[in-house]
Structures are given as structure tokens and as C-alpha cells.
Design a protein around this motif. Structure first.
Motif, PDB file in Angstrom:
ATOM      1  N   THR A 188     -10.346 -19.257 -81.367  1.00 36.10           N
ATOM      2  CA  THR A 188     -10.526 -17.887 -80.896  1.00 36.10           C
ATOM      3  C   THR A 188      -9.339 -17.469 -80.020  1.00 36.10           C
ATOM      4  O   THR A 188      -8.861 -16.342 -80.101  1.00 36.10           O
ATOM      5  CB  THR A 188     -11.833 -17.791 -80.086  1.00 36.10           C
ATOM      6  N   VAL A 189      -8.902 -18.403 -79.218  1.00 39.01           N
ATOM      7  CA  VAL A 189      -7.772 -18.113 -78.336  1.00 39.01           C
ATOM      8  C   VAL A 189      -6.529 -17.836 -79.165  1.00 39.01           C
ATOM      9  O   VAL A 189      -5.758 -16.912 -78.894  1.00 39.01           O
ATOM     10  CB  VAL A 189      -7.548 -19.299 -77.371  1.00 39.01           C
ATOM     11  N   LEU A 190      -6.336 -18.624 -80.204  1.00 43.93           N
ATOM     12  CA  LEU A 190      -5.177 -18.422 -81.063  1.00 43.93           C
ATOM     13  C   LEU A 190      -5.267 -17.084 -81.788  1.00 43.93           C
ATOM     14  O   LEU A 190      -4.261 -16.379 -81.949  1.00 43.93           O
ATOM     15  CB  LEU A 190      -5.072 -19.562 -82.087  1.00 43.93           C
ATOM     16  N   THR A 191      -6.446 -16.725 -82.212  1.00 47.40           N
ATOM     17  CA  THR A 191      -6.647 -15.452 -82.901  1.00 47.40           C
ATOM     18  C   THR A 191      -6.339 -14.300 -81.949  1.00 47.40           C
ATOM     19  O   THR A 191      -5.659 -13.333 -82.305  1.00 47.40           O
ATOM     20  CB  THR A 191      -8.102 -15.346 -83.416  1.00 47.40           C
ATOM     21  N   VAL A 192      -6.834 -14.408 -80.730  1.00 51.76           N
ATOM     22  CA  VAL A 192      -6.581 -13.364 -79.728  1.00 51.76           C
ATOM     23  C   VAL A 192      -5.090 -13.285 -79.432  1.00 51.76           C
ATOM     24  O   VAL A 192      -4.512 -12.204 -79.343  1.00 51.76           O
ATOM     25  CB  VAL A 192      -7.396 -13.648 -78.451  1.00 51.76           C
ATOM     26  N   LEU A 193      -4.433 -14.433 -79.302  1.00 45.49           N
ATOM     27  CA  LEU A 193      -2.991 -14.441 -79.039  1.00 45.49           C
ATOM     28  C   LEU A 193      -2.213 -13.856 -80.214  1.00 45.49           C
ATOM     29  O   LEU A 193      -1.249 -13.119 -80.031  1.00 45.49           O
ATOM     30  CB  LEU A 193      -2.515 -15.861 -78.738  1.00 45.49           C
ATOM     31  N   LEU A 194      -2.638 -14.196 -81.438  1.00 47.51           N
ATOM     32  CA  LEU A 194      -1.975 -13.669 -82.632  1.00 47.51           C
ATOM     33  C   LEU A 194      -2.138 -12.156 -82.710  1.00 47.51           C
ATOM     34  O   LEU A 194      -1.173 -11.427 -82.955  1.00 47.51           O
ATOM     35  CB  LEU A 194      -2.542 -14.349 -83.895  1.00 47.51           C
ATOM     36  N   VAL A 195      -3.324 -11.665 -82.490  1.00 43.21           N
ATOM     37  CA  VAL A 195      -3.584 -10.218 -82.531  1.00 43.21           C
ATOM     38  C   VAL A 195      -2.790  -9.539 -81.415  1.00 43.21           C
ATOM     39  O   VAL A 195      -2.185  -8.479 -81.612  1.00 43.21           O
ATOM     40  CB  VAL A 195      -5.094  -9.928 -82.422  1.00 43.21           C
ATOM     41  N   GLY A 196      -2.775 -10.138 -80.239  1.00 44.39           N
ATOM     42  CA  GLY A 196      -2.013  -9.582 -79.117  1.00 44.39           C
ATOM     43  C   GLY A 196      -0.522  -9.543 -79.419  1.00 44.39           C
ATOM     44  O   GLY A 196       0.169  -8.566 -79.117  1.00 44.39           O
ATOM     45  N   SER A 197      -0.016 -10.638 -80.026  1.00 40.94           N
ATOM     46  CA  SER A 197       1.405 -10.695 -80.378  1.00 40.94           C
ATOM     47  C   SER A 197       1.741  -9.644 -81.418  1.00 40.94           C
ATOM     48  O   SER A 197       2.782  -8.979 -81.342  1.00 40.94           O
ATOM     49  CB  SER A 197       1.769 -12.077 -80.924  1.00 40.94           C
ATOM     50  N   LEU A 198       0.861  -9.485 -82.411  1.00 44.31           N
ATOM     51  CA  LEU A 198       1.086  -8.461 -83.438  1.00 44.31           C
ATOM     52  C   LEU A 198       1.052  -7.064 -82.821  1.00 44.31           C
ATOM     53  O   LEU A 198       1.864  -6.196 -83.166  1.00 44.31           O
ATOM     54  CB  LEU A 198       0.061  -8.587 -84.556  1.00 44.31           C
ATOM     55  N   GLY A 199       0.124  -6.826 -81.935  1.00 42.93           N
ATOM     56  CA  GLY A 199       0.030  -5.523 -81.256  1.00 42.93           C
ATOM     57  C   GLY A 199       1.269  -5.244 -80.427  1.00 42.93           C
ATOM     58  O   GLY A 199       1.831  -4.139 -80.442  1.00 42.93           O
ATOM     59  N   LEU A 200       1.719  -6.262 -79.676  1.00 43.62           N
ATOM     60  CA  LEU A 200       2.919  -6.115 -78.866  1.00 43.62           C
ATOM     61  C   LEU A 200       4.139  -5.870 -79.745  1.00 43.62           C
ATOM     62  O   LEU A 200       4.977  -5.017 -79.451  1.00 43.62           O
ATOM     63  CB  LEU A 200       3.126  -7.367 -77.991  1.00 43.62           C
ATOM     64  N   GLY A 201       4.238  -6.601 -80.851  1.00 47.13           N
ATOM     65  CA  GLY A 201       5.356  -6.426 -81.787  1.00 47.13           C
ATOM     66  C   GLY A 201       5.370  -5.021 -82.367  1.00 47.13           C
ATOM     67  O   GLY A 201       6.422  -4.386 -82.485  1.00 47.13           O
ATOM     68  N   ALA A 202       4.174  -4.519 -82.745  1.00 46.08           N
ATOM     69  CA  ALA A 202       4.084  -3.163 -83.298  1.00 46.08           C
ATOM     70  C   ALA A 202       4.492  -2.144 -82.239  1.00 46.08           C
ATOM     71  O   ALA A 202       5.232  -1.182 -82.524  1.00 46.08           O
ATOM     72  CB  ALA A 202       2.667  -2.882 -83.801  1.00 46.08           C
ATOM     73  N   TYR A 203       4.039  -2.331 -81.025  1.00 50.29           N
ATOM     74  CA  TYR A 203       4.391  -1.417 -79.941  1.00 50.29           C
ATOM     75  C   TYR A 203       5.906  -1.407 -79.711  1.00 50.29           C
ATOM     76  O   TYR A 203       6.524  -0.350 -79.577  1.00 50.29           O
ATOM     77  CB  TYR A 203       3.652  -1.815 -78.657  1.00 50.29           C
ATOM     78  N   LEU A 204       6.508  -2.587 -79.676  1.00 49.35           N
ATOM     79  CA  LEU A 204       7.954  -2.678 -79.470  1.00 49.35           C
ATOM     80  C   LEU A 204       8.719  -2.047 -80.627  1.00 49.35           C
ATOM     81  O   LEU A 204       9.739  -1.381 -80.429  1.00 49.35           O
ATOM     82  CB  LEU A 204       8.374  -4.134 -79.261  1.00 49.35           C
ATOM     83  N   TRP A 205       8.213  -2.227 -81.858  1.00 52.54           N
ATOM     84  CA  TRP A 205       8.872  -1.632 -83.024  1.00 52.54           C
ATOM     85  C   TRP A 205       8.818  -0.098 -82.959  1.00 52.54           C
ATOM     86  O   TRP A 205       9.812   0.587 -83.167  1.00 52.54           O
ATOM     87  CB  TRP A 205       8.207  -2.150 -84.308  1.00 52.54           C
ATOM     88  N   VAL A 206       7.677   0.470 -82.617  1.00 49.73           N
ATOM     89  CA  VAL A 206       7.518   1.920 -82.506  1.00 49.73           C
ATOM     90  C   VAL A 206       8.407   2.458 -81.368  1.00 49.73           C
ATOM     91  O   VAL A 206       9.100   3.472 -81.510  1.00 49.73           O
ATOM     92  CB  VAL A 206       6.036   2.305 -82.282  1.00 49.73           C
ATOM     93  N   THR A 207       8.420   1.759 -80.244  1.00 44.98           N
ATOM     94  CA  THR A 207       9.240   2.177 -79.105  1.00 44.98           C
ATOM     95  C   THR A 207      10.718   2.156 -79.469  1.00 44.98           C
ATOM     96  O   THR A 207      11.467   3.085 -79.147  1.00 44.98           O
ATOM     97  CB  THR A 207       8.975   1.251 -77.899  1.00 44.98           C
ATOM     98  N   THR A 208      11.152   1.119 -80.158  1.00 45.88           N
ATOM     99  CA  THR A 208      12.551   1.000 -80.567  1.00 45.88           C
ATOM    100  C   THR A 208      12.927   2.121 -81.526  1.00 45.88           C
ATOM    101  O   THR A 208      13.996   2.732 -81.407  1.00 45.88           O
ATOM    102  CB  THR A 208      12.813  -0.376 -81.217  1.00 45.88           C
ATOM    103  N   THR A 209      12.065   2.412 -82.467  1.00 47.36           N
ATOM    104  CA  THR A 209      12.328   3.480 -83.447  1.00 47.36           C
ATOM    105  C   THR A 209      12.450   4.828 -82.736  1.00 47.36           C
ATOM    106  O   THR A 209      13.365   5.607 -83.017  1.00 47.36           O
ATOM    107  CB  THR A 209      11.201   3.528 -84.497  1.00 47.36           C
ATOM    108  N   ARG A 210      11.541   5.103 -81.816  1.00 44.27           N
ATOM    109  CA  ARG A 210      11.607   6.354 -81.060  1.00 44.27           C
ATOM    110  C   ARG A 210      12.873   6.421 -80.216  1.00 44.27           C
ATOM    111  O   ARG A 210      13.511   7.471 -80.109  1.00 44.27           O
ATOM    112  CB  ARG A 210      10.382   6.495 -80.162  1.00 44.27           C
ATOM    113  N   TRP A 211      13.232   5.312 -79.595  1.00 41.95           N
ATOM    114  CA  TRP A 211      14.432   5.289 -78.776  1.00 41.95           C
ATOM    115  C   TRP A 211      15.675   5.557 -79.631  1.00 41.95           C
ATOM    116  O   TRP A 211      16.572   6.276 -79.230  1.00 41.95           O
ATOM    117  CB  TRP A 211      14.560   3.938 -78.067  1.00 41.95           C
ATOM    118  N   GLN A 212      15.735   4.981 -80.826  1.00 39.13           N
ATOM    119  CA  GLN A 212      16.870   5.201 -81.712  1.00 39.13           C
ATOM    120  C   GLN A 212      16.967   6.672 -82.108  1.00 39.13           C
ATOM    121  O   GLN A 212      18.064   7.247 -82.141  1.00 39.13           O
ATOM    122  CB  GLN A 212      16.759   4.310 -82.962  1.00 39.13           C
ATOM    123  N   ALA A 213      15.840   7.292 -82.416  1.00 36.95           N
ATOM    124  CA  ALA A 213      15.842   8.719 -82.775  1.00 36.95           C
ATOM    125  C   ALA A 213      16.297   9.557 -81.582  1.00 36.95           C
ATOM    126  O   ALA A 213      17.100  10.496 -81.730  1.00 36.95           O
ATOM    127  CB  ALA A 213      14.449   9.149 -83.233  1.00 36.95           C
TER     128      ALA A 213
END
Length: 161
Positions: free
Chosen positions: A2-27
Motif C-alpha cells: 500500500t505504501v508503494l502504491t501511495v508513493l507511486l501515485v504520489g510520484s506520478l502526480g508530482l511528475g504530472a504537476y511538474l510537466w504541466v508547470t514546465t509546459t506553462r513556463w515554456q509558453a
């Protein structure tokens, strides 16, 4: 697990957030870069306008010097005419008229030079002024300088008689 699943979901969420932020910053960065290029083009245009106005100012000063020299030359020629007494009286009357007319021309050309200097000052900080006001002032300066030039032409015609 469960901990690994939570960490994986958290990592994916953080990665998605960073990707969206980077894209907006580039624009956002691209938009700023485009605006900077626009300002650079405008500065180049203003520099060209400033150079043209400087050339007009120099021409007005040269015209003033030429008019002054011509007035002096014509006054000397007129002073040599006629009888000593008549020539003296004519010379005095002529000098008075020429001095008055030269004063008008000098004042008009000085106003033209001052107005062009003020226009240059405004053009150097064009962003602080309304474009229509600057265009109107530039037109007023052009009219003022044209009137000064016409006054100078009239003076030279008067001197040629």
C-alpha cells in the motif's frame, strides 16, 4: 504494498504537476521573448526617427547661420549705395527693418530648434506618451519649422530688393 502504491501515485502526480508547470513556463517564456523582440524592433525604429530629427535640427541650425551671414552681406551691399546723407538714412532705415525681420526669423528658427529638441526628448521616451499626441506634436513642430523657413525666405527676398 500500500505504501508503494501511495508513493507511486504520489510520484506520478508530482511528475504530472511538474510537466504541466514546465509546459506553462515554456509558453510564458516564449511570449516574453516575442514581446522583447517587438520592443527591440520599436527601439530600432525610434533610433532611426531620432537620427532623422537630429538631421533636421542640424539643417535648421545651418540655415540660421546662412541666413545671418546673408543678412550681413546684403546689409553691407545696401549701405554702400547713394549719396552719403541719403545712404546713411537709408542704411539706418534698412538696418532697422532687417534687424526686426532678422529678429523674427531668429526667434522662429530658435522656436523650431527648441520644438525639435523637445520632440527628440519625447521620442526618446515614447512609451510614456500617447502616440496620437506625439504625432500631433510632431506635425506641429513640422508646421512651426516650415513657417520659420518661409519667414527666412521672405526675409531673403526683402534683402534681395
Amino acid at each position: 504494498m500500500t505504501v508503494l502504491t501511495v508513493l507511486l501515485v504520489g510520484s506520478l502526480g508530482l511528475g504530472a504537476y511538474l510537466w504541466v508547470t514546465t509546459t506553462r513556463w515554456q509558453a510564458h517564456s516564449a511570449a516574453w521573448e516575442d514581446e522583447a523582440r517587438g520592443y527591440a524592433d520599436r527601439v530600432a525604429s525610434l533610433d532611426a526617427e531620432l537620427e532623422a530629427t537630429d538631421a533636421e535640427l542640424l539643417a535648421a541650425r545651418e540655415q540660421l547661420a546662412t541666413a545671418t551671414a546673408r543678412i550681413t552681406d546684403l546689409a553691407n551691399e545696401k549701405a554702400q549705395l547713394g549719396d552719403e546723407n541719403v545712404a546713411s538714412q537709408q542704411y539706418l532705415d534698412y538696418q532697422r527693418r532687417v534687424s526686426e525681420a532678422a529678429g523674427v526669423v531668429t526667434t522662429a528658427l530658435g522656436d523650431c530648434v527648441d520644438a525639435q529638441s523637445q520632440l527628440i526628448t519625447y521620442l526618446e521616451d515614447r512609451g510614456s506618451y500617447d502616440a496620437k499626441d506625439l504625432d500631433r506634436f510632431a506635425s506641429d513642430v513640422e508646421t512651426l519649422c516650415r513657417q520659420a523657413s518661409e519667414a527666412n525666405d521672405q526675409l531673403e527676398q526683402e534683402l534681395a530688393q
